[in-house]
Design an enzyme around this catalytic site. Structure first.
Site, PDB file in Angstrom:
ATOM      1  N   HIS A   8     -25.970  50.759 -28.798  1.00 40.78           N
ATOM      2  CA  HIS A   8     -26.236  49.456 -29.408  1.00 40.78           C
ATOM      3  C   HIS A   8     -27.497  49.463 -30.285  1.00 40.78           C
ATOM      4  O   HIS A   8     -28.339  50.365 -30.185  1.00 40.78           O
ATOM      5  CB  HIS A   8     -26.383  48.384 -28.327  1.00 40.78           C
ATOM      6  CG  HIS A   8     -27.527  48.645 -27.386  1.00 40.78           C
ATOM      7  ND1 HIS A   8     -28.847  48.396 -27.713  1.00 40.78           N
ATOM      8  CD2 HIS A   8     -27.540  49.136 -26.125  1.00 40.78           C
ATOM      9  CE1 HIS A   8     -29.628  48.713 -26.703  1.00 40.78           C
ATOM     10  NE2 HIS A   8     -28.870  49.172 -25.733  1.00 40.78           N
ATOM     11  N   GLU A  81     -24.406  49.142 -18.887  1.00 38.55           N
ATOM     12  CA  GLU A  81     -25.510  50.071 -18.663  1.00 38.55           C
ATOM     13  C   GLU A  81     -25.748  50.310 -17.171  1.00 38.55           C
ATOM     14  O   GLU A  81     -25.328  49.521 -16.317  1.00 38.55           O
ATOM     15  CB  GLU A  81     -26.783  49.537 -19.335  1.00 38.55           C
ATOM     16  CG  GLU A  81     -28.010  50.451 -19.251  1.00 38.55           C
ATOM     17  CD  GLU A  81     -27.795  51.851 -19.839  1.00 38.55           C
ATOM     18  OE1 GLU A  81     -26.861  52.544 -19.405  1.00 38.55           O
ATOM     19  OE2 GLU A  81     -28.602  52.245 -20.701  1.00 38.55           O
TER      20      GLU A  81
END
Length: 206
Positions: A8, A81
């Site tokens: 990201h 994550e």
């Protein structure tokens, strides 16, 4: 089939060196710019399907890379994550310097890292990465020419650990991806081949 594995764009917590983990932090303006530039760099690259972590920083990155193209983005919780438990939000530079914590091993000796009771192990992270790849990505081999995965620093390395079949001690092999860095992997006839681990589509002077 080619697989593009993207980290990201930048967030405020990236900039402040704070552990994000499962905290749902949004991109900052620079992170959005990186994602837009990455999308512009890939505008002539046909992408059949995008899988994204459900966390905002990854999903918005996927949307900005897609732009106005007609590409489906599918969220999958298995590529969120790694969880740092109650350490999320802490400054990782300070945690690394704390001799009383095994976090000092997180990057340098991952095989020695013992997470807090409410956090996640590297082994569990790699297992869910492998489950995602086997369940969602590998079955697309004969259906897609190119798919993209937009996720996070540690889970992307877990995907690479699954692909490379290396031990936890080599988890960070190739280094942590920079924001919007793209790892390119080929998957053909059940075999993986790494094409590029350091592809970026933006100028570093942004």
């Amino acid at each position: 089939m080619e697989i593009y594995i993207v980290r990201h764009g930048e967030t405020p917590w990236n900039k402040d060196k704070r552990l994000q983990g499962n905290v749902d932090i949004e991109l900052n303006d620079y992170g959005r710019e990186l994602a837009v530039k990455t999308g512009e760099g890939l505008k002539d690259t046909k992408i059949d399907l995008i899988y994204s972590s459900p966390l905002k920083r990854a999903y918005e990155t996927a949307e900005l890379i897609r732009g106005n193209r007609d590409i489906e983005i599918i969220k999958d919780d298995r590529i969120r994550e790694i969880s740092f438990g109650h350490f999320e939000g802490s400054n990782f530079s300070e945690l690394i310097r704390d001799e009383g914590l095994t976090f000092k091993y997180f990057f340098k000796k991952p095989e020695c890292y013992i997470p807090a009771d409410d956090a996640e192990t590297f082994e569990h992270l790699i297992a869910r990465a492998g489950d995602f790849m086997q369940d969602k990505i590998e079955p697309l081999e004969k259906k897609c020419k190119r798919v993209m995965i937009v996720a996070h620093g540690a889970i992307n390395k877990a995907i690479m650990s699954y692909i490379k079949k290396h031990p936890t001690s080599e988890f960070w092999s190739g280094g942590l991806q920079t924001n919007c860095n793209i790892i390119v992997v080929d998957y053909t006839d059940g075999e993986y081949k790494i094409i590029n681990e350091t592809m970026i589509m933006y100028n570093g002077s942004l």
